[in-house]
Design a protein around this motif. Structure first.
Motif, PDB file in Angstrom:
ATOM      1  N   GLU A 210      32.899 -40.808 -89.889  1.00 24.21           N
ATOM      2  CA  GLU A 210      34.187 -40.609 -89.219  1.00 24.21           C
ATOM      3  C   GLU A 210      34.079 -39.511 -88.165  1.00 24.21           C
ATOM      4  N   PHE A 211      33.403 -38.428 -88.540  1.00 30.08           N
ATOM      5  CA  PHE A 211      33.239 -37.300 -87.627  1.00 30.08           C
ATOM      6  C   PHE A 211      32.419 -37.707 -86.406  1.00 30.08           C
ATOM      7  N   ALA A 212      31.322 -38.412 -86.636  1.00 36.73           N
ATOM      8  CA  ALA A 212      30.467 -38.851 -85.531  1.00 36.73           C
ATOM      9  C   ALA A 212      31.255 -39.730 -84.564  1.00 36.73           C
ATOM     10  N   ASP A 213      32.051 -40.663 -85.097  1.00 41.12           N
ATOM     11  CA  ASP A 213      32.866 -41.526 -84.238  1.00 41.12           C
ATOM     12  C   ASP A 213      33.869 -40.706 -83.424  1.00 41.12           C
ATOM     13  N   ALA A 214      34.510 -39.737 -84.062  1.00 45.12           N
ATOM     14  CA  ALA A 214      35.508 -38.916 -83.379  1.00 45.12           C
ATOM     15  C   ALA A 214      34.887 -38.053 -82.284  1.00 45.12           C
ATOM     16  N   VAL A 215      33.676 -37.544 -82.540  1.00 47.13           N
ATOM     17  CA  VAL A 215      33.003 -36.670 -81.570  1.00 47.13           C
ATOM     18  C   VAL A 215      32.335 -37.490 -80.469  1.00 47.13           C
ATOM     19  N   GLY A 216      31.894 -38.695 -80.821  1.00 41.31           N
ATOM     20  CA  GLY A 216      31.241 -39.552 -79.826  1.00 41.31           C
ATOM     21  C   GLY A 216      29.732 -39.417 -79.819  1.00 41.31           C
ATOM     22  N   ILE A 217      29.142 -39.033 -80.949  1.00 42.76           N
ATOM     23  CA  ILE A 217      27.684 -39.006 -81.073  1.00 42.76           C
ATOM     24  C   ILE A 217      27.301 -39.743 -82.354  1.00 42.76           C
TER      25      ILE A 217
ATOM     26  N   PHE B  25      27.545 -28.150 -74.198  1.00 43.10           N
ATOM     27  CA  PHE B  25      28.897 -27.614 -74.283  1.00 43.10           C
ATOM     28  C   PHE B  25      29.916 -28.731 -74.449  1.00 43.10           C
ATOM     29  N   THR B  26      29.678 -29.880 -73.840  1.00 42.33           N
ATOM     30  CA  THR B  26      30.616 -30.999 -73.996  1.00 42.33           C
ATOM     31  C   THR B  26      30.643 -31.480 -75.456  1.00 42.33           C
ATOM     32  N   THR B  27      29.483 -31.465 -76.114  1.00 46.51           N
ATOM     33  CA  THR B  27      29.425 -31.847 -77.527  1.00 46.51           C
ATOM     34  C   THR B  27      30.105 -30.795 -78.384  1.00 46.51           C
ATOM     35  N   LEU B  28      29.833 -29.520 -78.098  1.00 50.14           N
ATOM     36  CA  LEU B  28      30.477 -28.433 -78.840  1.00 50.14           C
ATOM     37  C   LEU B  28      31.990 -28.485 -78.651  1.00 50.14           C
ATOM     38  N   ASP B  29      32.435 -28.792 -77.447  1.00 49.02           N
ATOM     39  CA  ASP B  29      33.864 -28.933 -77.174  1.00 49.02           C
ATOM     40  C   ASP B  29      34.451 -30.065 -78.015  1.00 49.02           C
ATOM     41  N   ALA B  30      33.775 -31.202 -78.075  1.00 44.54           N
ATOM     42  CA  ALA B  30      34.261 -32.343 -78.862  1.00 44.54           C
ATOM     43  C   ALA B  30      34.286 -32.013 -80.348  1.00 44.54           C
ATOM     44  N   ILE B  31      33.282 -31.286 -80.822  1.00 43.43           N
ATOM     45  CA  ILE B  31      33.240 -30.862 -82.223  1.00 43.43           C
ATOM     46  C   ILE B  31      34.440 -29.974 -82.536  1.00 43.43           C
ATOM     47  N   CYS B  32      34.671 -28.988 -81.680  1.00 44.69           N
ATOM     48  CA  CYS B  32      35.776 -28.051 -81.911  1.00 44.69           C
ATOM     49  C   CYS B  32      37.135 -28.735 -81.805  1.00 44.69           C
ATOM     50  N   ARG B  33      37.277 -29.664 -80.882  1.00 48.78           N
ATOM     51  CA  ARG B  33      38.537 -30.417 -80.758  1.00 48.78           C
ATOM     52  C   ARG B  33      38.784 -31.254 -82.008  1.00 48.78           C
ATOM     53  N   THR B  34      37.736 -31.909 -82.484  1.00 48.35           N
ATOM     54  CA  THR B  34      37.864 -32.776 -83.657  1.00 48.35           C
ATOM     55  C   THR B  34      38.186 -31.976 -84.907  1.00 48.35           C
ATOM     56  N   LEU B  35      37.530 -30.832 -85.057  1.00 47.86           N
ATOM     57  CA  LEU B  35      37.725 -30.008 -86.251  1.00 47.86           C
ATOM     58  C   LEU B  35      38.853 -28.988 -86.095  1.00 47.86           C
ATOM     59  N   ASN B  36      39.413 -28.897 -84.873  1.00 49.15           N
ATOM     60  CA  ASN B  36      40.451 -27.906 -84.578  1.00 49.15           C
ATOM     61  C   ASN B  36      39.982 -26.506 -84.983  1.00 49.15           C
ATOM     62  N   CYS B  37      38.823 -26.133 -84.439  1.00 48.84           N
ATOM     63  CA  CYS B  37      38.229 -24.848 -84.804  1.00 48.84           C
ATOM     64  C   CYS B  37      37.616 -24.183 -83.575  1.00 48.84           C
ATOM     65  N   GLN B  38      37.091 -22.996 -83.768  1.00 48.75           N
ATOM     66  CA  GLN B  38      36.390 -22.253 -82.734  1.00 48.75           C
ATOM     67  C   GLN B  38      34.880 -22.459 -82.916  1.00 48.75           C
ATOM     68  N   PRO B  39      34.077 -22.283 -81.849  1.00 47.71           N
ATOM     69  CA  PRO B  39      32.619 -22.427 -81.986  1.00 47.71           C
ATOM     70  C   PRO B  39      32.034 -21.549 -83.098  1.00 47.71           C
ATOM     71  N   GLY B  40      32.596 -20.369 -83.297  1.00 51.12           N
ATOM     72  CA  GLY B  40      32.108 -19.468 -84.338  1.00 51.12           C
ATOM     73  C   GLY B  40      32.379 -19.961 -85.745  1.00 51.12           C
ATOM     74  N   ASP B  41      33.263 -20.944 -85.879  1.00 43.31           N
ATOM     75  CA  ASP B  41      33.503 -21.546 -87.187  1.00 43.31           C
ATOM     76  C   ASP B  41      32.406 -22.540 -87.545  1.00 43.31           C
TER      77      ASP B  41
END
Length: 74
Positions: free
Chosen positions: A20-27, A45-61
């Protein structure tokens, strides 16, 4: 120096499967596994951005730095 990827923690908090996470992030799930297992050499950074958007978190999380054992301070 080691960068630790704490995706498992974030996925568990939200009850998301890797698929589910992979589909949401696009990888691919395989690339998620590379990240989770610490084998990634880089993250876009585009992948990190998608991860953070999907998880509603900050990169440090998701990413944290741990010094090497026995490393001396400069």
């Amino acid at each position: 120096m080691a960068i630790i990827v704490d995706l498992d923690l974030q996925l568990a908090k939200l009850g998301l499967s890797v698929g589910e996470f992979a589909d949401a992030v696009g990888i691919t799930p395989a690339n998620i596994a590379v990240l989770k297992n610490g084998r990634a050499k880089a993250v876009r950074f585009t992948t990190l951005d998608a991860i953070c958007r999907t998880l509603n978190c900050q990169p440090g999380d998701v990413l944290r730095w741990v010094p090497d054992e026995g490393a001396e301070d400069a």
